[in-house]
Each structure stands twice: as structure tokens, then as C-alpha cells.
Design an enzyme around this catalytic site. Structure first.
Site, short mmCIF file in Angstrom:
data_model
loop_
_atom_site.label_atom_id
_atom_site.label_comp_id
_atom_site.label_asym_id
_atom_site.label_seq_id
_atom_site.Cartn_x
_atom_site.Cartn_y
_atom_site.Cartn_z
N ARG A 1 -2.12 -15.17 -45.77
CA ARG A 1 -1.09 -14.26 -45.21
C ARG A 1 0.13 -14.93 -44.64
NH1 ARG A 1 -5.50 -11.20 -41.82
NH2 ARG A 1 -6.16 -13.37 -41.89
N ARG B 1 -1.08 -9.32 -52.49
CA ARG B 1 -2.16 -8.62 -51.78
C ARG B 1 -1.87 -7.12 -51.73
NH1 ARG B 1 -5.31 -6.30 -48.72
NH2 ARG B 1 -6.24 -7.11 -46.81
N ASP C 1 -13.80 -15.44 -51.80
CA ASP C 1 -14.26 -15.44 -50.41
C ASP C 1 -15.75 -15.77 -50.38
OD1 ASP C 1 -13.10 -14.59 -47.60
OD2 ASP C 1 -15.20 -13.98 -47.67
N ARG D 1 -7.67 -22.56 -46.61
CA ARG D 1 -6.93 -21.29 -46.56
C ARG D 1 -5.45 -21.47 -46.92
NH1 ARG D 1 -8.96 -16.76 -43.62
NH2 ARG D 1 -11.21 -16.86 -43.72
O1 CP3 Z 1 -8.80 -21.41 -48.79
C1 CP3 Z 1 -8.24 -20.60 -49.59
O2 CP3 Z 1 -7.02 -20.43 -49.64
C2 CP3 Z 1 -9.14 -19.94 -50.62
C3 CP3 Z 1 -9.69 -18.67 -50.32
C4 CP3 Z 1 -10.63 -18.47 -49.11
C5 CP3 Z 1 -10.58 -17.28 -48.34
N1 CP3 Z 1 -11.63 -17.31 -47.46
C6 CP3 Z 1 -9.59 -16.22 -48.50
C7 CP3 Z 1 -9.46 -15.18 -47.45
C8 CP3 Z 1 -11.70 -19.23 -48.64
C9 CP3 Z 1 -12.15 -20.61 -49.07
C10 CP3 Z 1 -12.33 -18.49 -47.60
C11 CP3 Z 1 -13.53 -18.95 -46.86
C12 CP3 Z 1 -14.12 -18.08 -45.83
N2 CP3 Z 1 -14.16 -16.73 -45.79
C13 CP3 Z 1 -14.84 -18.59 -44.72
C14 CP3 Z 1 -15.14 -20.04 -44.45
C15 CP3 Z 1 -13.99 -20.77 -43.85
C16 CP3 Z 1 -13.63 -20.34 -42.47
O3 CP3 Z 1 -12.52 -19.82 -42.30
O4 CP3 Z 1 -14.44 -20.56 -41.53
C17 CP3 Z 1 -15.26 -17.48 -43.96
C18 CP3 Z 1 -16.07 -17.54 -42.69
C19 CP3 Z 1 -14.83 -16.30 -44.66
C20 CP3 Z 1 -15.11 -14.88 -44.29
C21 CP3 Z 1 -13.87 -14.13 -44.04
N3 CP3 Z 1 -12.95 -13.79 -45.00
C22 CP3 Z 1 -13.42 -13.61 -42.80
C23 CP3 Z 1 -14.13 -13.76 -41.47
C24 CP3 Z 1 -12.21 -12.95 -43.05
C25 CP3 Z 1 -11.40 -12.14 -42.07
C26 CP3 Z 1 -10.60 -12.98 -41.17
C27 CP3 Z 1 -9.25 -13.24 -41.77
O5 CP3 Z 1 -8.83 -14.42 -41.76
O6 CP3 Z 1 -8.63 -12.29 -42.19
C28 CP3 Z 1 -11.89 -13.12 -44.42
C29 CP3 Z 1 -10.71 -12.60 -45.14
C30 CP3 Z 1 -9.93 -13.56 -45.98
N4 CP3 Z 1 -10.46 -14.51 -46.82
C31 CP3 Z 1 -8.51 -13.60 -46.10
C32 CP3 Z 1 -8.21 -14.62 -47.02
C33 CP3 Z 1 -6.85 -15.01 -47.53
C34 CP3 Z 1 -7.53 -12.66 -45.40
C35 CP3 Z 1 -7.63 -11.34 -46.05
C36 CP3 Z 1 -6.35 -10.55 -46.11
O7 CP3 Z 1 -5.49 -10.82 -46.96
O8 CP3 Z 1 -6.22 -9.59 -45.32
#
Ligand code: CP3
Length: 353
Positions: free
Chosen positions: A37, A46, A83, A33
Site C-alpha cells: 500500500r 488493488r 499471502d 512487503r
Molecule cells: O512481501 C511482499 O510484497 C509479498 C506479498 C506478501 C503479503 N503478505 C502481501 C499482503 C507477503 C510475503 C505477506 C506475508 C504475510 N501475510 C505475513 C508474514 C510477514 C509478516 O508481515 O509478519 C503475515 C503474518 C500475513 C498475514 C496478513 N496479510 C495480515 C496480518 C494482513 C493484514 C495486515 C496488513 O498489513 O494489511 C495481510 C494483508 C496483506 N498481505 C497486504 C499485503 C500487501 C495488505 C492488504 C491490502 O492491500 O489491503
């Protein structure tokens, strides 16, 4: 090849050296990640995109947020901005990201629900993501590796069945117990789609792949074998067949001591260790396996910062010295992380302690 791995010429990119058998004095570093944010420039892009999935499906903007942490910190690898829930979205399950609440999906809990998904339709959205990869291939510094990824079928299924994130993945676990054949059909669809998705990412230029299994830790051993190990091995085998030189890192979060078995059974080239993995496991338990170890600083210590952060970084570096190791967190960066703490971490790792 230099014993202590000074010679990275074979791979050009430092990040790939451990996969070629080299233990670098200063390990490669990237952070799960790393785009997100906690960075003001991410929040600006974003806002420009409006909606999170629109950001994922706009190659120009997705490439921009992938590059942002590389410009700031010079990580050894960039991770494609997308994602894990892009796969169910591309298959036609309605996926929304609700501000402040996380993902929401129209839950699928039966064969009828599954029948609504369309693997053929996924191609169009996978192609958009591949376009982001192709852009990044042009724009990334030559020395920076590009990591593509997908969610593991088990973890993606937990969201598809629950319809949102959950503490214990109850609905997917119950479906798997009550109707294993029905649940298997969902997993099989995800295996096939994940292979297709990863294949497109590699053909567009990804140098390495990571499979995120964030909820691997919620299953007992027999279920872990069937829903985590089996599907991961299928994906790993297919990618090896299609792209023999592309390393695959598995991240079975919460697997505990079972991670060693996961490595030997799936054949992954790298193992992502989570925050709770004790240092002696990281440094010794995988010695018999032909695998690169990655991990595992606590993301909250990166928020706290200070001398405690430096001390722990030094401890991890000391323990992993001489090993094929990639420095990372034990889970993703959290939004409240001060960007200057990330700079402190990178400097400390690069100083080699
Ligand atoms: O790592 C990176 O920088 C690359 C992009 C990436 C994102 N999500 C961007 C994201 C990667 C590799 C993921 C993986 C992901 N997504 C996982 C596996 C890793 C982990 O954290 O366990 C999971 C379970 C998800 C599903 C997901 N996406 C959730 C549960 C959420 C909401 C929670 C949160 O952190 O906001 C997301 C949203 C998400 N994916 C954001 C980002 C940058 C935040 C969205 C925003 O800008 O509001």
C-alpha cells in the site's frame, strides 16, 4: 570464485551469489512487503481487483503488483505477490480480509473443525498461484531472482485457531498445551500443504523460498522446538529432497538468541533477522553455521528517513562486510512509508558506503 565475490557468473543472478558462497561487496537487496500500500500503483491495481484475495488469485494482477517495486527500484529479488493465509483459504477455511482490520477466519479449535479442511481441494488455488509464478518467470528481468514463500505452520496455525491476528496467539498456544496431539494434526496438515505449495512454486519457476514465522517469538523453548523448529525442518528436508539447488530462508521473528539453534536444527540456507536482533549477533553469532544472513533495518526508520537512515544503513553494511549477507528490513514495509525513502535506501546500499 572471487574471494570478495565479484564473480557472480556462477549464479547469473546477484541475489543467489551469497548462497553459492560469495560475499559481495555490495550485498543483494530486497524488502519484505516490497509490494504494497505504500505504492500508489499498488493501490490502483488493488482497487481494480476489488478484494485482496481476488488480487492474490488473479495471476495477471498478482504478477503486475510483484513487478511494480522491481520497475521502481530494481531490487535484486522479486517476491511473489500472495499471502501466507492463502494456504488456509485453499484448504477450505473461510478467509476474509476486512478493510482496515486485517484477516478474519472461521476459527478452528478442535478435531471436528480440522476435519472440515480438505487438502485435495487446495490444489486448484495453489495452481492459480503457480500460474502467477510462471508469468513472472516470463516478465521479470533475467538478473532478478524470484522468491516464493509460505507462512510457517506455527504462524499460519495461530491465525487459523484465533480467527484473526492477535497480540499473544493465546488460542493456538492453549490448544497446543491442552491437546498436543490434536494440535499436531493441524500442524501436520500445514506441513504437508506447505510442502506441496512450495513445490508448485519452484516447479513454476521460483529461485528461492522464504518461510515466514512471524509469531515464532511467542513460544518458550520446548514449545518452540516442537512447533517452530520441527515443522520447519520437515519442510526444509522435503524441499531439499525435491529441489536440492533451491535455497530456503527462514524468518523466525522474535526468536532472539534461539535463532542460532533454529538455523542448526532446521538446516535453512538463509536466516532472516528481525528488527530487534543486535548487530553483533547478525555479524558474529552465525559464523559457525553455513548460512546466509538477511536483515534487519527497522521499517520505521525507513518511514522516518533522513540522515539517520543513511547512518544506520552504513552501520549495517560495515558490520556485514565480507559476510554472505542480503540487505533487508527486520519486518515488512509499513503503508505510511514514503516511496522516496525506499529509493534513498536502495541508492545508499548500492553506493556500498
Ligand atoms: O512481501 C511482499 O510484497 C509479498 C506479498 C506478501 C503479503 N503478505 C502481501 C499482503 C507477503 C510475503 C505477506 C506475508 C504475510 N501475510 C505475513 C508474514 C510477514 C509478516 O508481515 O509478519 C503475515 C503474518 C500475513 C498475514 C496478513 N496479510 C495480515 C496480518 C494482513 C493484514 C495486515 C496488513 O498489513 O494489511 C495481510 C494483508 C496483506 N498481505 C497486504 C499485503 C500487501 C495488505 C492488504 C491490502 O492491500 O489491503
Amino acid at each position: 570464485m572471487g574471494e570478495r565475490g565479484q564473480d557472480v557468473a556462477a549464479s547469473q543472478k546477484r541475489f543467489l551469489a551469497p548462497f553459492h558462497g560469495e560475499a559481495l561487496d555490495v550485498p543483494p537487496i530486497w524488502l519484505m512487503r516490497q509490494a504494497g500500500r505504500y505504492l500508489p500503483e499498488y493501490r490502483a491495481t488493488r482497487a481494480e481487483a476489488g478484494d485482496f484475495l481476488t488480487l492474490c488469485y488473479t495471476p495477471k494482477l498478482a504478477a503486475e503488483v510483484t513487478l511494480q517495486p522491481i520497475r521502481r527500484y530494481g531490487f535484486d529479488a522479486a517476491i511473489l505477490f500472495s499471502d501466507i493465509l492463502v494456504v488456509p483459504d485453499a484448504l477450505g477455511q473461510g478467509v476474509r480480509f476486512v478493510e482496515g482490520e486485517g484477516p478474519r477466519l472461521d476459527p478452528i479449535r478442535s478435531a471436528e473443525g480440522l476435519a472440515q479442511l480438505d487438502a485435495g481441494a487446495a490444489v486448484a488455488k495453489f495452481d492459480i498461484v503457480a500460474e502467477t509464478v510462471a508469468r513472472l518467470k516470463q516478465d521479470l528481468p533475467r538478473e532478478t531472482a524470484l522468491i516464493g514463500f509460505c507462512g510457517a505452520p506455527w504462524t499460519v496455525a495461530t491465525y487459523m485457531v484465533q480467527g484473526q491476528g492477535s497480540a499473544d496467539q493465546t488460542e493456538a498456544r492453549l490448544w497446543a498445551y491442552r491437546d498436543p496431539e490434536g494440535f499436531q494434526a493441524l500442524i501436520d496438515l500445514l506441513v504437508a500443504s506447505s510442502i506441496d505449495y512450495l513445490d508448485r512454486q519452484v516447479r513454476a519457476g521460483a529461485d528461492c523460498l522464504q518461510i515466514f514465522d512471524s509469531w515464532a517469538g511467542s513460544l518458550p523453548d520446548d514449545e518452540f522446538d516442537r512447533w517452530v523448529v520441527g515443522p520447519t525442518r520437515e519442510i526444509r528436508d522435503a524441499i531439499r529432497e525435491l529441489h536440492p539447488s533451491i535455497p530456503v530462508i527462514g524468518f523466525p521473528r522474535g526468536a532472539g538468541p534461539t535463532a542460532v539453534w533454529y538455523v542448526s536444527e532446521t538446516g535453512v540456507d538463509g536466516i532472516g533477522c528481525d528488527t530487534a536482533t543486535p548487530p553483533f549477533i547478525m555479524s558474529e553469532a552465525f559464523d559457525e553455521e553455513d548460512v546466509v544472513v538477511q536483515g534487519n533495518l527497522d521499517p520505521l526508520l525507513l518511514v522516518a528517513g533522513g540522515s539517520r537512515l543513511d547512518e544506520r544503513v552504513d552501520e549495517i553494511l560495515d558490520l556485514m562486510r565480507g559476510k554472505r549477507f542480503i540487505f533487508n528490513l527486520g519486518h515488512g514495509i509499513v503503508p505510511q512509508t514514503p516511496p522516496e525513502n525506499v529509493a534513498q535506501l536502495v541508492a545508499r546500499v548500492r553506493a556500498g558506503a
